[in-house]
Design an enzyme around this catalytic site. Sequence first.
Site, mmCIF file in Angstrom:
data_model
loop_
_atom_site.group_PDB
_atom_site.id
_atom_site.type_symbol
_atom_site.label_atom_id
_atom_site.label_comp_id
_atom_site.label_asym_id
_atom_site.label_seq_id
_atom_site.Cartn_x
_atom_site.Cartn_y
_atom_site.Cartn_z
ATOM 1 C CE LYS A 116 -3.482 -2.678 -0.017
ATOM 2 N NZ LYS A 116 -4.188 -2.907 -1.295
ATOM 3 C CE LYS A 237 -15.762 -1.121 -0.214
ATOM 4 N NZ LYS A 237 -14.990 -1.553 -1.397
ATOM 5 N NE ARG A 292 -9.962 -7.678 -3.656
ATOM 6 C CZ ARG A 292 -10.913 -6.803 -3.296
ATOM 7 N NH1 ARG A 292 -12.028 -6.709 -4.010
ATOM 8 N NH2 ARG A 292 -10.740 -6.023 -2.253
ATOM 9 N NE ARG A 337 -20.753 -5.678 -0.098
ATOM 10 C CZ ARG A 337 -19.424 -5.844 -0.107
ATOM 11 N NH1 ARG A 337 -18.868 -6.808 0.634
ATOM 12 N NH2 ARG A 337 -18.659 -5.044 -0.826
#
Length: 451
Positions: A116, A237, A292, A337
């Site tokens: 990172k 999330k 990804r 979700r």
Amino acid sequence: MFSKILIANRGEIALRVIRSAKELGLRTVAVYSEPDKDALHTILADEKICIGPGKASESYLNIPNILSAAEITKADAIHPGYGFLAENPRFSEICESSGITFIGPPPSIIQLMGDKNRAIQEMQRVNLPVIPGSNKLVEDLSEAKKIAQKIGYPIILKATAGGGGKGMRIASSARQLEEQFSIAQHEAKAAFGNPSLYMEKFFQNAHHIEVQVIGDKNGNVLAFCERECSIQRRHQKVIEETPSPFMDEKSRTKLMKSVQAAARAINYQSLGTFEFLVDEKKNFYFMEANTRVQVEHPITEIIYGIDLIKEQIQVAAGEQLSFSNNMKWKGHSIECRINAEDYKTFIPSPGKIEFLILPGGEGIRTDSAAYTGWNIPPDYDSLIAKIIARAPTREEAIKKMLTAIEMTTVVGVKTNIPLHLSILSNSDFIKGQYNIQFLDKFIAELKPTKK
Ligand code: MV4
């Protein structure tokens, strides 16, 4: 083009990849762990190979077993999905050296974005604004205190081998920094095998906004309309939407152009997502990039009317991007979700789904590998389904999502459906007035503190 791809993943994303592969006329190979013997991805693939017991390290993270499955079935490409080995540079290298195409970016890009701190330095080099911070690894507490003085508290310590919020520690004073620094180092060492930390100014009231990109092997790179992902709890999330109710056309265009230029400058290939913090004045700062496909990719597909997984498979086979630069998007899309968990404590609630009815109707898409009678194993994430609603306006999309979730039935396990219904009915959410603080505050109000 490939003739057979192996999906090195499970759950809804494995099913998602199998769908696009079948539409491309490819044969598919599923790998599965023992608890996933009756999983939908196992059942619906053309071939299936058991790669080990439930424990991820002995199955979905077991590189020798996955590669053996590819050898046995003569798969010529592997799709890693998200999670598991998707961002493991060693895995992509081993695939390539075994003559199997890894459907994702080259190992060098995975390696770069997986570190990172290095990714931030590289994005700064290609003129992408980054969060004010150390812009280097912080060696020890005394250096940390000097840098924090310069940046100004509050600051946040992040693990350079981390990402997605894992190993983050916030300090609002020098004394707190003294306490947090060594804890952050130990957590990073324990979680990632690398204690190295970097530091950033902590933005309290920012938005977490991300930009999808895709690049082919001929230097073409596209960036898509931003996704608003501020509604997260402990970096999981919960609800995502596109476009962001916070961004305006001018900021959106500037952000997309900046991301496209930066991604092109590093010759980005395959799918990727560049994550930003956006402050109250709509200044955006690069935070990290994921190499990804992301869970929330369907909301972008739906407003553009495209299939990103098909594109990703095609560019991996060396084909040009099948869409041009000036693509248009239409409407508004939201993803909820639905997890098997206690909606107040977020504690997972695996077990047998006695009865399941997922929603449908115009403008509703459900990405799910769950079915009536399916036993959600405790070894993996607790996602039951992603419900995606699309409508011409945000208001209509919210109404459509509320209707869809009200008509969803899950019997046998606890779910976070009540949380979704209360967020979607919350006036600040409906007005689009929320940022990264929203969900923690919202949940605190949901469960009043014990008297
Ligand atoms: C931050 C931040 C504020 N300032 N970094 C990084 C990973 C992502 N999942 C969350 N991350 C954040 N990084 C700086 N310098 C805010 C977040 C953040 C967040 C932090 C705490 C609580 C909820 C959050 C929701 C989204 C983003």
